[in-house]
Write a protein that holds these residues in place. Structure first.
Motif, PDB file in Angstrom:
ATOM      1  N   LEU A 191      47.594  79.121  46.206  1.00  0.00           N
ATOM      2  CA  LEU A 191      46.990  77.888  46.690  1.00  0.00           C
ATOM      3  C   LEU A 191      47.614  76.728  45.926  1.00  0.00           C
ATOM      4  CD1 LEU A 191      44.859  76.432  48.411  1.00  0.00           C
ATOM      5  CD2 LEU A 191      43.245  76.772  46.523  1.00  0.00           C
ATOM      6  N   THR A 192      48.373  75.883  46.617  1.00  0.00           N
ATOM      7  CA  THR A 192      49.171  74.842  45.984  1.00  0.00           C
ATOM      8  C   THR A 192      48.677  73.460  46.398  1.00  0.00           C
ATOM      9  OG1 THR A 192      51.113  76.291  45.978  1.00  0.00           O
ATOM     10  CG2 THR A 192      51.494  73.937  45.676  1.00  0.00           C
ATOM     11  N   SER A 193      48.374  72.649  45.389  1.00  0.00           N
ATOM     12  CA  SER A 193      47.973  71.260  45.630  1.00  0.00           C
ATOM     13  C   SER A 193      49.066  70.345  45.102  1.00  0.00           C
ATOM     14  CB  SER A 193      46.652  70.947  44.923  1.00  0.00           C
ATOM     15  OG  SER A 193      45.597  71.754  45.406  1.00  0.00           O
ATOM     16  N   THR A 194      49.500  69.404  45.918  1.00  0.00           N
ATOM     17  CA  THR A 194      50.483  68.408  45.515  1.00  0.00           C
ATOM     18  C   THR A 194      49.926  67.034  45.867  1.00  0.00           C
ATOM     19  OG1 THR A 194      52.283  69.966  45.971  1.00  0.00           O
ATOM     20  CG2 THR A 194      52.867  67.642  45.729  1.00  0.00           C
ATOM     21  N   LYS A 195      49.832  66.159  44.864  1.00  0.00           N
ATOM     22  CA  LYS A 195      49.220  64.855  45.068  1.00  0.00           C
ATOM     23  C   LYS A 195      50.073  63.768  44.422  1.00  0.00           C
ATOM     24  CE  LYS A 195      44.569  66.875  44.964  1.00  0.00           C
ATOM     25  NZ  LYS A 195      43.211  66.816  44.380  1.00  0.00           N
ATOM     26  N   GLY A 196      50.173  62.639  45.089  1.00  0.00           N
ATOM     27  CA  GLY A 196      50.897  61.503  44.544  1.00  0.00           C
ATOM     28  C   GLY A 196      50.115  60.225  44.771  1.00  0.00           C
ATOM     29  N   TYR A 197      49.970  59.409  43.720  1.00  0.00           N
ATOM     30  CA  TYR A 197      49.172  58.187  43.810  1.00  0.00           C
ATOM     31  C   TYR A 197      49.926  57.006  43.198  1.00  0.00           C
ATOM     32  CZ  TYR A 197      45.295  61.490  44.475  1.00  0.00           C
ATOM     33  OH  TYR A 197      44.478  62.501  44.930  1.00  0.00           O
ATOM     34  N   ALA A 198      49.736  55.847  43.787  1.00  0.00           N
ATOM     35  CA  ALA A 198      50.168  54.586  43.194  1.00  0.00           C
ATOM     36  C   ALA A 198      48.921  53.813  42.805  1.00  0.00           C
ATOM     37  CB  ALA A 198      51.000  53.784  44.190  1.00  0.00           C
ATOM     38  N   SER A 199      48.963  53.136  41.655  1.00  0.00           N
ATOM     39  CA  SER A 199      47.755  52.471  41.172  1.00  0.00           C
ATOM     40  C   SER A 199      48.054  51.075  40.667  1.00  0.00           C
ATOM     41  CB  SER A 199      47.100  53.314  40.060  1.00  0.00           C
ATOM     42  OG  SER A 199      48.007  53.534  38.991  1.00  0.00           O
ATOM     43  N   ILE A 200      47.011  50.255  40.661  1.00  0.00           N
ATOM     44  CA  ILE A 200      47.107  48.883  40.174  1.00  0.00           C
ATOM     45  C   ILE A 200      45.788  48.528  39.514  1.00  0.00           C
ATOM     46  CG2 ILE A 200      46.352  47.876  42.373  1.00  0.00           C
ATOM     47  CD1 ILE A 200      48.318  45.552  41.784  1.00  0.00           C
ATOM     48  N   ALA A 201      45.856  47.731  38.456  1.00  0.00           N
ATOM     49  CA  ALA A 201      44.647  47.322  37.746  1.00  0.00           C
ATOM     50  C   ALA A 201      44.837  45.906  37.208  1.00  0.00           C
ATOM     51  CB  ALA A 201      44.338  48.280  36.599  1.00  0.00           C
ATOM     52  N   TYR A 202      43.722  45.227  36.989  1.00  0.00           N
ATOM     53  CA  TYR A 202      43.757  43.913  36.356  1.00  0.00           C
ATOM     54  C   TYR A 202      42.942  43.970  35.074  1.00  0.00           C
ATOM     55  CZ  TYR A 202      43.263  39.020  35.260  1.00  0.00           C
ATOM     56  OH  TYR A 202      43.292  37.823  34.599  1.00  0.00           O
ATOM     57  N   HIS A 203      43.470  43.396  34.004  1.00  0.00           N
ATOM     58  CA  HIS A 203      42.840  43.426  32.690  1.00  0.00           C
ATOM     59  C   HIS A 203      42.581  42.000  32.226  1.00  0.00           C
ATOM     60  CE1 HIS A 203      44.142  47.648  32.610  1.00  0.00           C
ATOM     61  NE2 HIS A 203      45.287  47.181  33.083  1.00  0.00           N
ATOM     62  N   GLN A 204      41.329  41.702  31.904  1.00  0.00           N
ATOM     63  CA  GLN A 204      40.925  40.352  31.522  1.00  0.00           C
ATOM     64  C   GLN A 204      40.334  40.364  30.116  1.00  0.00           C
ATOM     65  OE1 GLN A 204      41.147  37.255  33.256  1.00  0.00           O
ATOM     66  NE2 GLN A 204      40.557  36.531  31.220  1.00  0.00           N
ATOM     67  N   LEU A 205      40.980  39.623  29.192  1.00  0.00           N
ATOM     68  CA  LEU A 205      40.429  39.459  27.851  1.00  0.00           C
ATOM     69  C   LEU A 205      39.184  38.592  27.913  1.00  0.00           C
ATOM     70  CD1 LEU A 205      43.749  38.972  25.917  1.00  0.00           C
ATOM     71  CD2 LEU A 205      41.996  40.640  25.286  1.00  0.00           C
ATOM     72  N   MET A 206      38.165  38.997  27.173  1.00  0.00           N
ATOM     73  CA  MET A 206      36.918  38.240  27.100  1.00  0.00           C
ATOM     74  C   MET A 206      36.738  37.821  25.644  1.00  0.00           C
ATOM     75  SD  MET A 206      34.754  40.801  29.573  1.00  0.00           S
ATOM     76  CE  MET A 206      33.362  39.687  29.769  1.00  0.00           C
ATOM     77  N   GLY A 207      37.341  36.707  25.288  1.00  0.00           N
ATOM     78  CA  GLY A 207      37.403  36.303  23.890  1.00  0.00           C
ATOM     79  C   GLY A 207      38.522  37.057  23.194  1.00  0.00           C
ATOM     80  N   ASN A 208      38.411  37.165  21.874  1.00  0.00           N
ATOM     81  CA  ASN A 208      39.445  37.831  21.096  1.00  0.00           C
ATOM     82  C   ASN A 208      39.088  39.263  20.712  1.00  0.00           C
ATOM     83  OD1 ASN A 208      41.181  35.596  21.057  1.00  0.00           O
ATOM     84  ND2 ASN A 208      40.075  34.692  19.316  1.00  0.00           N
ATOM     85  N   SER A 209      37.949  39.766  21.194  1.00  0.00           N
ATOM     86  CA  SER A 209      37.518  41.087  20.724  1.00  0.00           C
ATOM     87  C   SER A 209      37.066  42.036  21.822  1.00  0.00           C
ATOM     88  CB  SER A 209      36.392  40.926  19.703  1.00  0.00           C
ATOM     89  OG  SER A 209      35.260  40.293  20.297  1.00  0.00           O
ATOM     90  N   SER A 210      37.274  41.702  23.089  1.00  0.00           N
ATOM     91  CA  SER A 210      36.878  42.631  24.146  1.00  0.00           C
ATOM     92  C   SER A 210      37.755  42.428  25.374  1.00  0.00           C
ATOM     93  CB  SER A 210      35.399  42.467  24.516  1.00  0.00           C
ATOM     94  OG  SER A 210      35.140  41.170  25.010  1.00  0.00           O
TER      95      SER A 210
END
Length: 340
Positions: free
Chosen positions: A105-124
């Motif tokens: 039983l063979t599974s083959t998967k391919g994904y493309a991903s994107i994310a956005y990262h937002q600083l909230m001050g200098n510590s988070s």
């Protein structure tokens, strides 16, 4: 006779696991070294770098007749860090392949991903991401036997079966979403928590004419890095996933030891426990930007009677890089997690 009993017990337990875990996804014990399969919001979320490449390999239950082999390769990178003062975009891709059981039983998967990262001050930092891709699952029917091929003494693969399989292959579109939050109040403390939902669209997956849907899978994790001294950094972590009526919890810790004084060479050691399943022991070595991790799962569940506690071994290799001539605001730390 003893070997026959062990073999029979293993088959029964494997069949039970296959029935209960029919809808369960691929997984790695080193969840912290497989960021894009854990949460799409991890795309471009690289606390100690700007881009990374990685491979993972898992060989499970090789001591019994139907082993599982899982492989993945991934890459992700940060974009616009020199253009967005308090945030950036992450892009990436991951490929997975799994071969399991007597029918390959063979599974083959391919994904493309994107994310956005937002600083909230200098510590988070808050991150949101999603990925989308294609999945294929196929089985070699010629290597399977069915109930109507039992002749009273043994299974005869030469006897025609009436099993109503419509196809030996299934293809579908798949979608995941996730969110992360990181807190780093000092150079010595880093805490990261995240949650994701896989198979948001609940795609159809079946070899028959039915309408079997892949259940949504929910994943949550909590990691931390704590710098205890110029020689030791502790990395505790926990992971939880639930899909259909099956859940899995894993927790433990690894430690990094500074071998060279400047952090260029590090040794790792750790232990994790997956409840009602296995204890995972891990060792590793890092040279400059390349980290190599080896782990071994010792089975603690009832399956240990069949595999003598020999569960799985896993290898993870991660390369993390930094862009040249980075231009960041002086108010923003370019590395969030503790380092030597």
């Amino acid at each position: 006779m003893k070997q026959l009993v062990k073999f029979t017990t293993g088959i029964i337990l494997l069949l039970t696991a296959s029935i209960n875990g029919f809808s369960q996804d691929l997984h790695f014990s080193q969840f912290f070294n497989s960021p894009l399969t854990t949460n799409p919001a991890n795309t471009g979320f690289i606390p100690d770098g700007n881009y990374r490449l990685g491979v993972n390999y898992r060989d499970q239950w090789s001591s019994i007749p139907v082993p599982y082999k899982t492989m993945s390769a991934f890459g992700d990178a940060q974009l616009f860090r020199d253009q967005l003062t308090y945030g950036w975009v992450g892009i990436g891709a991951v490929i997975l392949r799994d071969v399991a059981g007597a029918g390959n039983l063979t599974s083959t998967k391919g994904y493309a991903s994107i994310a956005y990262h937002q600083l909230m001050g200098n510590s988070s930092l808050l991150s949101l991401g999603f990925n989308a891709g294609s999945a294929n699952k196929r089985v070699d029917v010629t290597k399977l036997v069915f109930g109507d091929q039992w002749n009273g003494k043994f299974f005869d693969a030469q006897v025609p079966t009436a099993e109503p399989m419509a196809s030996s292959s299934a293809n579908y579109f798949d979608l995941q979403v996730g969110m992360n939050y990181a807190y780093f109040p000092t150079d010595d403390i880093y805490i990261n928590a995240g949650a994701s939902v896989q198979h948001v669209n609940m795609p159809r997956e079946t070899f028959y004419d039915g309408d079997n849907r892949v259940p949504r899978r929910y994943i949550g994790f909590l990691n931390a890095s704590l710098k205890m001294s110029d020689k030791v950094i502790l990395n505790p972590g926990a992971y939880y996933t639930r899909q259909a009526h099956t859940s899995q919890t894993m927790f433990g810790m690894n430690a990094a030891y500074n071998l060279s004084g400047d952090g260029n060479q590090q040794a790792y050691g750790g232990i994790y426990y997956r409840t009602n399943d296995a204890a995972m022991f891990m060792v590793g070595y890092q040279l400059s930007s390349v980290k190599l991790m080896f782990s071994y799962d010792a089975t603690t569940s009832s399956l240990s009677a069949a595999n003598s506690s020999r569960g799985a071994y896993e290898i993870g290799i991660i390369y993390t890089g930094l862009y040249k001539n980075r231009a960041f605001s002086d108010a923003i730390r370019s590395t969030f997690c503790p380092s030597f």
